[in-house]
Structures are given as structure tokens and as C-alpha cells.
Motif scaffolding. Structure first.
Motif, PDB file in Angstrom:
ATOM      1  N   THR A  38     -28.137 -10.690  32.218  1.00 49.17           N
ATOM      2  CA  THR A  38     -28.273  -9.245  32.277  1.00 49.17           C
ATOM      3  C   THR A  38     -26.896  -8.625  32.114  1.00 49.17           C
ATOM      4  OG1 THR A  38     -30.183  -9.431  33.718  1.00 49.17           O
ATOM      5  CG2 THR A  38     -29.044  -7.327  33.718  1.00 49.17           C
ATOM      6  N   THR A  39     -26.803  -7.570  31.330  1.00 46.44           N
ATOM      7  CA  THR A  39     -25.545  -6.872  31.115  1.00 46.44           C
ATOM      8  C   THR A  39     -25.628  -5.508  31.781  1.00 46.44           C
ATOM      9  OG1 THR A  39     -25.220  -7.986  29.009  1.00 46.44           O
ATOM     10  CG2 THR A  39     -23.955  -5.986  29.371  1.00 46.44           C
ATOM     11  N   ALA A  40     -24.595  -5.162  32.536  1.00 48.29           N
ATOM     12  CA  ALA A  40     -24.530  -3.871  33.215  1.00 48.29           C
ATOM     13  C   ALA A  40     -23.354  -3.073  32.666  1.00 48.29           C
ATOM     14  CB  ALA A  40     -24.356  -4.075  34.716  1.00 48.29           C
ATOM     15  N   THR A  41     -23.554  -1.782  32.537  1.00 48.81           N
ATOM     16  CA  THR A  41     -22.468  -0.878  32.176  1.00 48.81           C
ATOM     17  C   THR A  41     -22.760   0.466  32.828  1.00 48.81           C
ATOM     18  OG1 THR A  41     -21.097  -0.034  30.371  1.00 48.81           O
ATOM     19  CG2 THR A  41     -23.475  -0.063  30.008  1.00 48.81           C
ATOM     20  N   ALA A  42     -21.776   1.338  32.852  1.00 44.10           N
ATOM     21  CA  ALA A  42     -21.951   2.655  33.461  1.00 44.10           C
ATOM     22  C   ALA A  42     -21.009   3.636  32.784  1.00 44.10           C
ATOM     23  CB  ALA A  42     -21.662   2.591  34.956  1.00 44.10           C
ATOM     24  N   ARG A  43     -21.385   4.915  32.859  1.00 42.83           N
ATOM     25  CA  ARG A  43     -20.476   5.956  32.392  1.00 42.83           C
ATOM     26  C   ARG A  43     -20.566   7.137  33.337  1.00 42.83           C
ATOM     27  NH1 ARG A  43     -22.530  10.326  29.693  1.00 42.83           N
ATOM     28  NH2 ARG A  43     -24.677  10.146  28.966  1.00 42.83           N
ATOM     29  N   CYS A  44     -19.439   7.800  33.498  1.00 41.95           N
ATOM     30  CA  CYS A  44     -19.352   8.975  34.351  1.00 41.95           C
ATOM     31  C   CYS A  44     -20.015  10.140  33.625  1.00 41.95           C
ATOM     32  CB  CYS A  44     -17.889   9.286  34.631  1.00 41.95           C
ATOM     33  SG  CYS A  44     -17.638  10.753  35.662  1.00 41.95           S
ATOM     34  N   GLY A  70     -14.724  11.131  30.169  1.00 43.70           N
ATOM     35  CA  GLY A  70     -15.292  10.188  29.214  1.00 43.70           C
ATOM     36  C   GLY A  70     -15.215   8.752  29.694  1.00 43.70           C
ATOM     37  N   TRP A  71     -15.028   8.554  31.010  1.00 42.70           N
ATOM     38  CA  TRP A  71     -14.849   7.205  31.545  1.00 42.70           C
ATOM     39  C   TRP A  71     -16.124   6.383  31.375  1.00 42.70           C
ATOM     40  CZ3 TRP A  71     -17.290   4.357  35.314  1.00 42.70           C
ATOM     41  CH2 TRP A  71     -16.659   3.179  35.694  1.00 42.70           C
ATOM     42  N   GLU A  72     -15.946   5.127  30.977  1.00 45.05           N
ATOM     43  CA  GLU A  72     -17.053   4.170  30.888  1.00 45.05           C
ATOM     44  C   GLU A  72     -16.608   2.823  31.421  1.00 45.05           C
ATOM     45  OE1 GLU A  72     -19.174   3.738  27.235  1.00 45.05           O
ATOM     46  OE2 GLU A  72     -18.940   5.854  26.730  1.00 45.05           O
ATOM     47  N   ALA A  73     -17.492   2.162  32.127  1.00 44.49           N
ATOM     48  CA  ALA A  73     -17.244   0.791  32.558  1.00 44.49           C
ATOM     49  C   ALA A  73     -17.568  -0.136  31.398  1.00 44.49           C
ATOM     50  CB  ALA A  73     -18.117   0.438  33.757  1.00 44.49           C
ATOM     51  N   PRO A  74     -16.740  -1.126  31.151  1.00 45.55           N
ATOM     52  CA  PRO A  74     -17.059  -2.059  30.066  1.00 45.55           C
ATOM     53  C   PRO A  74     -18.277  -2.917  30.432  1.00 45.55           C
ATOM     54  CG  PRO A  74     -15.158  -2.825  31.307  1.00 45.55           C
ATOM     55  CD  PRO A  74     -15.507  -1.468  31.839  1.00 45.55           C
ATOM     56  N   GLU A 113     -14.319   2.728  42.253  1.00 44.60           N
ATOM     57  CA  GLU A 113     -12.889   2.949  42.018  1.00 44.60           C
ATOM     58  C   GLU A 113     -12.669   4.250  41.255  1.00 44.60           C
ATOM     59  OE1 GLU A 113     -11.272  -0.485  40.052  1.00 44.60           O
ATOM     60  OE2 GLU A 113     -11.777  -1.808  41.729  1.00 44.60           O
ATOM     61  N   HIS A 114     -13.513   4.512  40.258  1.00 46.29           N
ATOM     62  CA  HIS A 114     -13.412   5.750  39.487  1.00 46.29           C
ATOM     63  C   HIS A 114     -13.630   6.953  40.397  1.00 46.29           C
ATOM     64  CE1 HIS A 114     -13.555   8.451  36.063  1.00 46.29           C
ATOM     65  NE2 HIS A 114     -14.710   8.931  36.526  1.00 46.29           N
ATOM     66  N   THR A 115     -14.622   6.867  41.280  1.00 49.50           N
ATOM     67  CA  THR A 115     -14.878   7.951  42.225  1.00 49.50           C
ATOM     68  C   THR A 115     -13.675   8.171  43.128  1.00 49.50           C
ATOM     69  OG1 THR A 115     -17.256   7.542  42.206  1.00 49.50           O
ATOM     70  CG2 THR A 115     -16.384   8.736  44.102  1.00 49.50           C
ATOM     71  N   GLY A 116     -13.073   7.091  43.588  1.00 52.20           N
ATOM     72  CA  GLY A 116     -11.900   7.208  44.450  1.00 52.20           C
ATOM     73  C   GLY A 116     -10.725   7.884  43.750  1.00 52.20           C
ATOM     74  N   ARG A 117     -10.553   7.609  42.460  1.00 53.30           N
ATOM     75  CA  ARG A 117      -9.431   8.194  41.709  1.00 53.30           C
ATOM     76  C   ARG A 117      -9.692   9.637  41.292  1.00 53.30           C
ATOM     77  NH1 ARG A 117      -9.876   3.410  39.039  1.00 53.30           N
ATOM     78  NH2 ARG A 117     -10.612   4.455  37.153  1.00 53.30           N
ATOM     79  N   THR A 118     -10.955   9.979  40.998  1.00 50.49           N
ATOM     80  CA  THR A 118     -11.247  11.263  40.376  1.00 50.49           C
ATOM     81  C   THR A 118     -12.131  12.196  41.204  1.00 50.49           C
ATOM     82  OG1 THR A 118     -13.243  10.448  39.284  1.00 50.49           O
ATOM     83  CG2 THR A 118     -11.149  10.190  38.093  1.00 50.49           C
ATOM     84  N   GLY A 119     -12.872  11.652  42.154  1.00 46.45           N
ATOM     85  CA  GLY A 119     -13.842  12.452  42.895  1.00 46.45           C
ATOM     86  C   GLY A 119     -15.179  12.580  42.173  1.00 46.45           C
TER      87      GLY A 119
END
Length: 77
Positions: free
Chosen positions: A22-28, A34-38, A52-58
Motif C-alpha cells: 500500500t502506498t500512502a501520500t498526503a498534501r496540505c 503546496g506541501w506534499e508528502a512523498p 511535522e508540517h503542522t508543527g512548522r506551519t500551523g
């Protein structure tokens, strides 16, 4: 000459292909981001990147996508 046919109904199931992961990815979804998880085979790793993205950006809302290769098999086997 008469043409005849036989119709049989067989139950099937769909499962993850045994050789696939299974492959998982996410985008804000924040409008200015424009952040996306690989893509990764580890859903927990994808979740960590989102946190981590939430911690850096809110930014705390993400579109997560999970995909896998599936195979249809007869249910009676």
C-alpha cells in the motif's frame, strides 16, 4: 439450429495483490500551501510528515491518499 448458453454466478472478492504494498501520500489543503508528502509504503511515516508540517506551519488539514494494486479472486478458493 438453436443457440443455448449457460450462465453461472460465482462470488468474487477483491484483495491486495500479494506482491504489492500500500502506498500512502498526503498534501496540505491550506490555500497558500503546496506541501506534499512523498509516496511511501509506511502510513505511519506519512502521518509523521503531516504532523511535522503542522508543527512548522500551523496547517492542520490534509488530503491523504492510500493506493494499492488489487486482484479479484473467486471467493470459493
Amino acid at each position: 439450429m438453436t443457440v443455448r448458453s449457460v450462465v453461472t454466478f460465482v462470488k468474487h472478492a477483491i484483495k491486495r495483490h500479494p506482491d504489492a504494498e500500500t502506498t500512502a501520500t498526503a498534501r496540505c489543503v491550506h490555500p497558500d500551501c503546496g506541501w506534499e508528502a512523498p509516496p511511501t509504503g509506511d502510513a505511519n511515516e506519512c502521518a509523521d510528515w503531516c504532523m511535522e508540517h503542522t508543527g512548522r506551519t500551523g496547517h492542520g488539514i490534509f488530503l491523504r491518499t492510500f493506493s494499492e494494486i488489487a486482484v479479484v479472486v473467486r471467493a470459493d478458493r
